[in-house]
Design a protein around this motif. Structure first.
Motif, PDB file in Angstrom:
ATOM      1  N   VAL A 295       1.562 -11.972  44.971  1.00  0.00           N
ATOM      2  CA  VAL A 295       0.447 -12.883  45.214  1.00  0.00           C
ATOM      3  C   VAL A 295      -0.821 -12.087  45.481  1.00  0.00           C
ATOM      4  O   VAL A 295      -1.900 -12.418  45.004  1.00  0.00           O
ATOM      5  N   GLN A 296      -0.681 -10.978  46.243  1.00  0.00           N
ATOM      6  CA  GLN A 296      -1.864 -10.177  46.559  1.00  0.00           C
ATOM      7  C   GLN A 296      -2.458  -9.558  45.303  1.00  0.00           C
ATOM      8  O   GLN A 296      -3.673  -9.524  45.117  1.00  0.00           O
ATOM      9  N   ASP A 297      -1.600  -9.058  44.417  1.00  0.00           N
ATOM     10  CA  ASP A 297      -2.097  -8.420  43.206  1.00  0.00           C
ATOM     11  C   ASP A 297      -2.799  -9.416  42.292  1.00  0.00           C
ATOM     12  O   ASP A 297      -3.676  -9.051  41.510  1.00  0.00           O
ATOM     13  N   ALA A 298      -2.430 -10.679  42.392  1.00  0.00           N
ATOM     14  CA  ALA A 298      -3.025 -11.693  41.532  1.00  0.00           C
ATOM     15  C   ALA A 298      -4.442 -12.051  41.939  1.00  0.00           C
ATOM     16  O   ALA A 298      -5.172 -12.673  41.186  1.00  0.00           O
TER      17      ALA A 298
ATOM     18  N   SER B 282       7.436  -3.297  54.751  1.00  0.00           N
ATOM     19  CA  SER B 282       7.312  -2.795  53.378  1.00  0.00           C
ATOM     20  C   SER B 282       6.280  -3.601  52.605  1.00  0.00           C
ATOM     21  O   SER B 282       5.529  -3.050  51.786  1.00  0.00           O
ATOM     22  N   MET B 283       6.219  -4.899  52.870  1.00  0.00           N
ATOM     23  CA  MET B 283       5.182  -5.723  52.235  1.00  0.00           C
ATOM     24  C   MET B 283       3.818  -5.461  52.868  1.00  0.00           C
ATOM     25  O   MET B 283       2.803  -5.402  52.171  1.00  0.00           O
ATOM     26  N   VAL B 284       3.795  -5.291  54.186  1.00  0.00           N
ATOM     27  CA  VAL B 284       2.531  -4.996  54.863  1.00  0.00           C
ATOM     28  C   VAL B 284       1.921  -3.702  54.324  1.00  0.00           C
ATOM     29  O   VAL B 284       0.707  -3.606  54.126  1.00  0.00           O
TER      30      VAL B 284
ATOM     31  N   ILE C 290       6.319  -3.046  48.486  1.00  0.00           N
ATOM     32  CA  ILE C 290       6.983  -4.040  47.652  1.00  0.00           C
ATOM     33  C   ILE C 290       6.111  -5.296  47.643  1.00  0.00           C
ATOM     34  O   ILE C 290       5.366  -5.545  48.586  1.00  0.00           O
ATOM     35  N   PRO C 291       6.202  -6.089  46.576  1.00  0.00           N
ATOM     36  CA  PRO C 291       5.374  -7.294  46.517  1.00  0.00           C
ATOM     37  C   PRO C 291       5.966  -8.430  47.341  1.00  0.00           C
ATOM     38  O   PRO C 291       7.182  -8.505  47.548  1.00  0.00           O
ATOM     39  N   ALA C 292       5.104  -9.305  47.800  1.00  0.00           N
ATOM     40  CA  ALA C 292       5.545 -10.544  48.438  1.00  0.00           C
ATOM     41  C   ALA C 292       5.738 -11.610  47.371  1.00  0.00           C
ATOM     42  O   ALA C 292       4.998 -11.666  46.389  1.00  0.00           O
ATOM     43  N   ASP C 293       6.757 -12.465  47.552  1.00  0.00           N
ATOM     44  CA  ASP C 293       6.910 -13.614  46.661  1.00  0.00           C
ATOM     45  C   ASP C 293       5.844 -14.662  46.975  1.00  0.00           C
ATOM     46  O   ASP C 293       5.353 -15.345  46.076  1.00  0.00           O
ATOM     47  N   GLU C 294       5.514 -14.786  48.246  1.00  0.00           N
ATOM     48  CA  GLU C 294       4.471 -15.711  48.683  1.00  0.00           C
ATOM     49  C   GLU C 294       3.760 -15.089  49.873  1.00  0.00           C
ATOM     50  O   GLU C 294       4.298 -14.244  50.571  1.00  0.00           O
TER      51      GLU C 294
ATOM     52  N   GLY D 294      -1.542  -5.111  48.352  1.00  0.00           N
ATOM     53  CA  GLY D 294      -0.529  -5.341  47.341  1.00  0.00           C
ATOM     54  C   GLY D 294      -0.080  -4.000  46.799  1.00  0.00           C
ATOM     55  O   GLY D 294      -0.744  -2.976  46.994  1.00  0.00           O
ATOM     56  N   PRO D 295       1.061  -3.964  46.101  1.00  0.00           N
ATOM     57  CA  PRO D 295       1.572  -2.688  45.588  1.00  0.00           C
ATOM     58  C   PRO D 295       0.592  -1.926  44.704  1.00  0.00           C
ATOM     59  O   PRO D 295       0.626  -0.696  44.649  1.00  0.00           O
ATOM     60  N   ARG D 296      -0.299  -2.638  43.999  1.00  0.00           N
ATOM     61  CA  ARG D 296      -1.235  -1.966  43.097  1.00  0.00           C
ATOM     62  C   ARG D 296      -2.607  -1.730  43.732  1.00  0.00           C
ATOM     63  O   ARG D 296      -3.529  -1.265  43.065  1.00  0.00           O
ATOM     64  N   ARG D 297      -2.742  -2.076  44.992  1.00  0.00           N
ATOM     65  CA  ARG D 297      -4.013  -1.898  45.695  1.00  0.00           C
ATOM     66  C   ARG D 297      -4.047  -0.541  46.381  1.00  0.00           C
ATOM     67  O   ARG D 297      -3.168  -0.219  47.177  1.00  0.00           O
TER      68      ARG D 297
END
Length: 331
Positions: free
Chosen positions: A7-10, A67-69, A73-77, A88-91
């Motif tokens: 969600v963060q990467d989006a 790990s999400m913080v 790893i990505p969060a589903d929501e 996010g993982p790509r940030r």
């Protein structure tokens, strides 16, 4: 999850979270692994200079949450905002504000303590005199100045843990994440680690600390989130959480003589809410036991009970966890 985008990467790259003044804002975080819901709607915030504890048993969702913080790893929501930037993982940019100290050691055993710190400092873009000075500061903070030239493979488990923490501190992050940092270390090293964490919050750093040790959470954390089955069951200061149990204390009187008469006499006393008796023991539920115990002992003795032992038990975070989940913290 392959090409799954969090969600963060989006979100658009320039988007930032709400300007609340908090270093970390976690909202509605969820993560599944197949049929297992590891994290289910987690929300919390951490301010400058605050140590926030995630307290829960193994498997509660602590490591998945951090790990999400940290953007591993990505969060589903849900969303994670660090220093006003969505994670996010790509940030890359928000990750610069984080120092992550994982459960597994991330050091090079053949290198000395100073060489490890120097190497990781260069990875963070610190160079020259700034790097040398920062390495010296960190060595002092983690108590390894005298062992700086020794290969880390010769260190005790506790010393390796402290070096691991030092690596996370080199770039002076806004948020330090510590995942069960005292697991498997000796009591002396454990105390040294806890002292280091206490010093960090005093310097204004936000700290996210996961543990299943109730006494660590009570000692270190300004606020605590009790997590179980991937959900924050309750959150607050130690005192706020303890009030969830009713905030009452327990007094146990052991002895001989007229125990039944003593039970009757104590039932009518101020601050005594409940009295349970058997042949040699009285168990009392009491408000503010330290101030009530003298009158209780006097009352029991006057009623004909000869006391051999008096024990006071005050509620702690273990009591809160049992009250909220119906099971012991370390089940």
């Amino acid at each position: 999850m392959g090409e799954h985008m969090s969600v963060q990467d989006a979100q658009p790259a320039a988007t930032s979270g709400p300007d609340t003044g908090d270093v970390l804002v976690v909202e509605g975080l969820r993560r599944r692994f197949g049929d297992l819901v590891a994290v289910d709607g987690v929300d919390f915030r951490i301010g400058h200079g605050e140590t926030y504890g995630l307290l829960g048993p193994n498997g509660a969702g602590k490591t998945t949450t951090i790990s999400m913080v940290a953007g591993l790893i990505p969060a589903d929501e849900g969303t994670v905002t660090v220093a006003g930037q969505l994670m996010g993982p790509r940030r890359v940019d928000p990750k610069r504000h984080i120092g992550l100290v994982p459960q597994d050691l991330a050091i090079y055993p053949e290198l000395t303590a100073r060489e490890n710190l120097t190497f990781f400092g260069k990875l963070q873009g610190i160079t020259g005199a700034d790097l040398k000075g920062r390495v010296a500061e960190v060595l002092e903070l983690i108590g390894l100045t005298d062992r700086a030239k020794e290969a880390s493979k010769n260190f005790s488990g506790g010393m390796k843990r402290r070096l691991n923490i030092g690596i996370g501190l080199l770039h002076q992050p806004s948020l330090l994440i510590l995942d069960e940092p005292t697991v498997g270390v000796d009591p002396q090293s454990r105390n040294s680690i806890l002292e280091s964490v206490e010093a960090l919050s005093g310097e204004g750093m936000a700290v996210l600390y996961t543990t299943h040790y109730m006494e660590e959470a009570e000692r270190l954390c300004d606020r605590i989130g009790i997590i179980d089955s991937g959900t924050i069951q309750a959150e607050g200061t130690r005192e706020e959480l303890i009030r969830l149990t009713g905030g009452v204390d327990q007094i146990r009187l052991s002895g001989s003589g007229d125990v039944a008469a003593a039970a009757e006499a104590l039932r009518g006393m101020p601050k005594v809410e409940q009295v349970d008796a058997d042949r040699h023991t009285l168990r009392l539920t009491v408000r503010e036991a330290p101030t009530a115990v003298a009158d209780i002992v006097t009352g029991a003795s006057a009623a004909g009970m000869s006391l051999s032992d008096v024990e006071i038990s005050r509620p702690n975070l273990e009591s809160v966890f049992l009250h909220l989940t119906g099971k012991a913290l370390r089940d």
